[in-house]
Design a protein around this motif. Structure first.
Motif, PDB file in Angstrom:
ATOM      1  N   THR A 262       0.826  -1.207   0.000  1.00 13.69           N
ATOM      2  CA  THR A 262       0.000   0.000   0.000  1.00 13.69           C
ATOM      3  C   THR A 262       0.863   1.261   0.000  1.00 13.69           C
ATOM      4  OG1 THR A 262      -1.859  -1.123   1.050  1.00 13.69           O
ATOM      5  CG2 THR A 262      -1.740   1.258   1.347  1.00 13.69           C
ATOM      6  N   PHE A 263       1.972   1.228   0.712  1.00 13.89           N
ATOM      7  CA  PHE A 263       2.884   2.392   0.714  1.00 13.89           C
ATOM      8  C   PHE A 263       3.469   2.609  -0.680  1.00 13.89           C
ATOM      9  CE2 PHE A 263       6.969   4.495   1.230  1.00 13.89           C
ATOM     10  CZ  PHE A 263       6.621   5.582   2.023  1.00 13.89           C
ATOM     11  N   LEU A 264       3.864   1.530  -1.347  1.00 15.30           N
ATOM     12  CA  LEU A 264       4.398   1.657  -2.703  1.00 15.30           C
ATOM     13  C   LEU A 264       3.365   2.275  -3.643  1.00 15.30           C
ATOM     14  CD1 LEU A 264       6.448  -1.595  -3.454  1.00 15.30           C
ATOM     15  CD2 LEU A 264       7.313   0.743  -3.360  1.00 15.30           C
ATOM     16  N   VAL A 265       2.116   1.840  -3.534  1.00 14.56           N
ATOM     17  CA  VAL A 265       1.058   2.397  -4.375  1.00 14.56           C
ATOM     18  C   VAL A 265       0.911   3.892  -4.124  1.00 14.56           C
ATOM     19  CG1 VAL A 265      -1.458   2.467  -4.628  1.00 14.56           C
ATOM     20  CG2 VAL A 265      -0.249   0.289  -4.798  1.00 14.56           C
ATOM     21  N   GLN A 295      13.058   3.358   3.957  1.00 13.28           N
ATOM     22  CA  GLN A 295      13.110   4.324   5.058  1.00 13.28           C
ATOM     23  C   GLN A 295      11.905   4.190   5.983  1.00 13.28           C
ATOM     24  OE1 GLN A 295      11.038   7.243   5.509  1.00 13.28           O
ATOM     25  NE2 GLN A 295      12.184   7.831   7.366  1.00 13.28           N
ATOM     26  N   VAL A 296      10.703   4.084   5.401  1.00 17.24           N
ATOM     27  CA  VAL A 296       9.519   4.029   6.252  1.00 17.24           C
ATOM     28  C   VAL A 296       9.455   2.721   7.036  1.00 17.24           C
ATOM     29  CG1 VAL A 296       7.837   2.995   4.615  1.00 17.24           C
ATOM     30  CG2 VAL A 296       7.085   4.658   6.322  1.00 17.24           C
ATOM     31  N   ILE A 297       9.905   1.631   6.425  1.00 21.45           N
ATOM     32  CA  ILE A 297       9.897   0.350   7.139  1.00 21.45           C
ATOM     33  C   ILE A 297      10.893   0.379   8.293  1.00 21.45           C
ATOM     34  CG2 ILE A 297      10.405  -2.111   6.955  1.00 21.45           C
ATOM     35  CD1 ILE A 297       7.735  -1.289   5.701  1.00 21.45           C
ATOM     36  N   ASP A 298      12.107   0.874   8.035  1.00 24.72           N
ATOM     37  CA  ASP A 298      13.165   0.812   9.052  1.00 24.72           C
ATOM     38  C   ASP A 298      13.005   1.860  10.152  1.00 24.72           C
ATOM     39  OD1 ASP A 298      14.311  -1.317   7.784  1.00 24.72           O
ATOM     40  OD2 ASP A 298      15.913  -0.170   6.821  1.00 24.72           O
ATOM     41  N   SER A 299      12.462   3.026   9.820  1.00 25.21           N
ATOM     42  CA  SER A 299      12.416   4.096  10.824  1.00 25.21           C
ATOM     43  C   SER A 299      11.052   4.261  11.478  1.00 25.21           C
ATOM     44  CB  SER A 299      12.852   5.421  10.193  1.00 25.21           C
ATOM     45  OG  SER A 299      11.902   5.849   9.229  1.00 25.21           O
ATOM     46  N   GLU A 300       9.991   3.720  10.864  1.00 28.01           N
ATOM     47  CA  GLU A 300       8.651   3.903  11.426  1.00 28.01           C
ATOM     48  C   GLU A 300       7.956   2.574  11.732  1.00 28.01           C
ATOM     49  OE1 GLU A 300       6.255   6.761   9.280  1.00 28.01           O
ATOM     50  OE2 GLU A 300       8.007   7.968   8.716  1.00 28.01           O
ATOM     51  N   VAL A 301       7.910   1.674  10.745  1.00 29.66           N
ATOM     52  CA  VAL A 301       7.104   0.454  10.910  1.00 29.66           C
ATOM     53  C   VAL A 301       7.753  -0.524  11.881  1.00 29.66           C
ATOM     54  CG1 VAL A 301       6.091  -1.526   9.731  1.00 29.66           C
ATOM     55  CG2 VAL A 301       6.086   0.725   8.630  1.00 29.66           C
ATOM     56  N   ARG A 347      -6.747  -0.533   7.462  1.00 32.16           N
ATOM     57  CA  ARG A 347      -6.429  -1.834   8.052  1.00 32.16           C
ATOM     58  C   ARG A 347      -4.928  -2.047   8.196  1.00 32.16           C
ATOM     59  NH1 ARG A 347      -7.326  -6.432   5.677  1.00 32.16           N
ATOM     60  NH2 ARG A 347      -7.501  -7.507   7.666  1.00 32.16           N
ATOM     61  N   ARG A 348      -4.156  -1.551   7.245  1.00 33.40           N
ATOM     62  CA  ARG A 348      -2.742  -1.894   7.190  1.00 33.40           C
ATOM     63  C   ARG A 348      -1.846  -0.861   7.863  1.00 33.40           C
ATOM     64  NH1 ARG A 348      -2.444  -3.886   0.787  1.00 33.40           N
ATOM     65  NH2 ARG A 348      -3.945  -5.623   1.028  1.00 33.40           N
ATOM     66  N   ILE A 349      -2.223   0.405   7.788  1.00 32.33           N
ATOM     67  CA  ILE A 349      -1.326   1.481   8.217  1.00 32.33           C
ATOM     68  C   ILE A 349      -1.764   2.124   9.523  1.00 32.33           C
ATOM     69  CG2 ILE A 349      -0.452   3.762   7.580  1.00 32.33           C
ATOM     70  CD1 ILE A 349      -0.434   2.810   4.664  1.00 32.33           C
ATOM     71  N   GLN A 350      -3.052   2.423   9.688  1.00 37.02           N
ATOM     72  CA  GLN A 350      -3.498   3.130  10.882  1.00 37.02           C
ATOM     73  C   GLN A 350      -3.131   2.405  12.172  1.00 37.02           C
ATOM     74  OE1 GLN A 350      -4.831   6.341  10.902  1.00 37.02           O
ATOM     75  NE2 GLN A 350      -4.298   6.089  13.065  1.00 37.02           N
ATOM     76  N   PRO A 351      -3.263   1.080  12.270  1.00 40.70           N
ATOM     77  CA  PRO A 351      -2.867   0.421  13.523  1.00 40.70           C
ATOM     78  C   PRO A 351      -1.389   0.594  13.859  1.00 40.70           C
ATOM     79  CG  PRO A 351      -4.286  -1.015  12.235  1.00 40.70           C
ATOM     80  CD  PRO A 351      -3.928   0.134  11.340  1.00 40.70           C
ATOM     81  N   VAL A 352      -0.530   0.701  12.851  1.00 34.02           N
ATOM     82  CA  VAL A 352       0.899   0.923  13.108  1.00 34.02           C
ATOM     83  C   VAL A 352       1.115   2.336  13.645  1.00 34.02           C
ATOM     84  CG1 VAL A 352       3.205   0.963  12.081  1.00 34.02           C
ATOM     85  CG2 VAL A 352       1.526  -0.738  11.324  1.00 34.02           C
ATOM     86  N   ILE A 353       0.410   3.303  13.089  1.00 36.20           N
ATOM     87  CA  ILE A 353       0.490   4.678  13.609  1.00 36.20           C
ATOM     88  C   ILE A 353       0.045   4.714  15.069  1.00 36.20           C
ATOM     89  CG2 ILE A 353      -0.471   7.005  13.391  1.00 36.20           C
ATOM     90  CD1 ILE A 353      -0.658   6.504  10.363  1.00 36.20           C
ATOM     91  N   ILE A 367       1.700   8.864   8.309  1.00 39.09           N
ATOM     92  CA  ILE A 367       0.610   9.841   8.455  1.00 39.09           C
ATOM     93  C   ILE A 367       0.321  10.501   7.113  1.00 39.09           C
ATOM     94  CG2 ILE A 367       0.022  12.059   9.492  1.00 39.09           C
ATOM     95  CD1 ILE A 367       1.496  11.073  12.031  1.00 39.09           C
ATOM     96  N   ASP A 368       1.350  10.741   6.321  1.00 39.36           N
ATOM     97  CA  ASP A 368       1.164  11.318   4.990  1.00 39.36           C
ATOM     98  C   ASP A 368       0.316  10.402   4.105  1.00 39.36           C
ATOM     99  OD1 ASP A 368       1.808  13.194   2.777  1.00 39.36           O
ATOM    100  OD2 ASP A 368       2.930  11.483   2.002  1.00 39.36           O
ATOM    101  N   VAL A 369       0.549   9.101   4.197  1.00 33.10           N
ATOM    102  CA  VAL A 369      -0.248   8.146   3.414  1.00 33.10           C
ATOM    103  C   VAL A 369      -1.708   8.212   3.833  1.00 33.10           C
ATOM    104  CG1 VAL A 369      -0.550   5.731   2.765  1.00 33.10           C
ATOM    105  CG2 VAL A 369       1.750   6.615   3.146  1.00 33.10           C
TER     106      VAL A 369
END
Length: 377
Positions: A262-265, A295-301, A347-353, A367-369
């Motif tokens: 979803t991030f790639l899209v 970057q987003v996987i290593d620093s946020e996810v 479903r995929r991003i908000q729970p990680v935030i 958050i930008d996504v």
């Protein structure tokens, strides 16, 4: 007139999807070849889709089909063609109900399903119909016939991408049974006490169908099955795992693999690359897109998920995901992943935030996504 199905076809597979043909049926075929098991599959088409009916008819006559595995796994290039021979026959529920019911009553031991996004929808269905319209309705009617004949309970291993899929299916079946077979408390007790409903999680990208039946898939595969007392599996294979808890597997798949898609899209659209890049592998080869994903996987996810899961398992799974996404043979379309984008973000991003926020971890890219996803409501 009911026809005879081989008795060894004791695994009843509801669904003709290329995913099941390239995943569960492939495991069963390998298990048979290794002498680990002797159970075969009866494939049942449950919906009115003509494509599914065509595949069921093909499986009823040819009984074997090709599976082409292409890609990399554990750093090794794989380009292999397998002949899958685990399917003993194919039926169309709407046309072959008498045959299906008799075989289900007399020979079934396991039920496997992957019936699509609407597979658990039961609106306006009745188990009292000659052939119920929904998968849960059909299953309830078949289980009722088996119980009435004095049959033993079954093991149910649904593969739908639904959280706690077996428990959800059990709730639907028991609810239908209470409504349509009111007063048959023995049947309800049998469903709840004698049948084993095991939650599962599946993970394999099956990217294309082969005609008239068959599939192209990546080498990576996982079928994780939540263990319980008395559970027996229909096959043995290195990628079929009994696990005490599905939660870590589900979190990694949803919030690393699916989130990465979803991030790639999002970045693909943001960069205006819809006409230049078509596939995930092309996005991974585009330096700006890959750097943003890394970057987003290593620093946020991973920091957020590491508050719940072991970091080293997350990092290992990240490496597997990147290897899979870069598969040069896999035509996984970004436009397909982009469907229902806003719902997938929730479903995929908000729970990680939410996890990150509770731990004081900043997630500006995620958050930008989410903000951008509002444009796709």
């Amino acid at each position: 007139m009911p026809r005879d199905i081989p008795a060894q076809a004791s695994i009843i597979q509801f669904g003709t999807s290329r995913f099941l043909l390239g995943h569960v049926a492939a495991f069963v075929s390998a298990s048979l070849a290794a002498g680990h098991s002797d159970q075969h599959i009866l494939v049942v088409q449950t919906s009115s889709r003509e494509e599914g009916k065509r595949k069921a008819r093909a499986l009823a006559t040819q009984r074997t089909y090709p599976l082409h595995l292409r890609g990399r796994r554990d750093g090794r290039d794989i380009d292999e063609r397998w002949t899958i021979d685990s399917v003993a026959d194919g039926l169309i529920a709407d046309e072959d109900w008498a045959t299906l019911e008799r075989h289900f009553v007399e020979h079934a031991t396991h039920v496997v399903s992957n019936t699509g996004d609407a597979g658990y929808e039961t609106s306006n269905d009745s188990c009292l119909a000659a052939v119920p319209s929904s998968f849960p309705g059909k299953l309830t009617k078949l289980l009722k016939a088996r119980h009435a004949a004095g049959g033993a309970g079954l093991t149910l291993l649904p593969c739908e991408l639904v959280s706690n899929n077996a428990q959800r299916l059990r709730e639907l079946v028991v609810g239908l049974a209470r409504r349509d077979y009111a007063g048959d408390t023995a049947f309800i007790d049998w469903l709840e006490a004698e049948c084993r409903w095991a939650n599962t999680l599946v993970d394999r990208i099956v990217s294309a169908a082969l005609e008239p039946v068959g599939a192209v898939a990546e080498p990576y595969a996982l079928w994780a099955i939540e263990d319980q007392p008395g559970l027996t599996l229909p096959c043995r294979h290195p990628d079929v795992m009994r696990v005490d808890d599905l939660t870590p597997y589900a979190m990694r798949k949803l919030h690393l693999l699916n989130l990465s898609h979803t991030f790639l899209v999002h970045r693909w659209r943001q960069a205006g690359l819809e006409t230049q890049l078509a596939f995930v592998r092309e996005a991974m080869a585009e330096p700006a897109l890959f750097r943003a994903l890394e970057q987003v996987i290593d620093s946020e996810v991973i920091p957020a998920l590491a508050t719940r899961l072991e970091r080293h398992t997350l990092e290992r799974y990240r490496d597997e995901v990147f290897e899979r996404f870069s598969n040069p043979y896999l035509d996984h379309r970004l436009s397909d992943i982009a469907q229902n984008h806003a719902m997938k973000c929730q479903r995929r991003i908000q729970p990680v935030i939410d996890l990150a926020e509770s731990a004081g971890i900043v997630t500006p890219s995620l958050i930008d996504v989410m903000r951008a996803s509002e444009d796709y409501q």
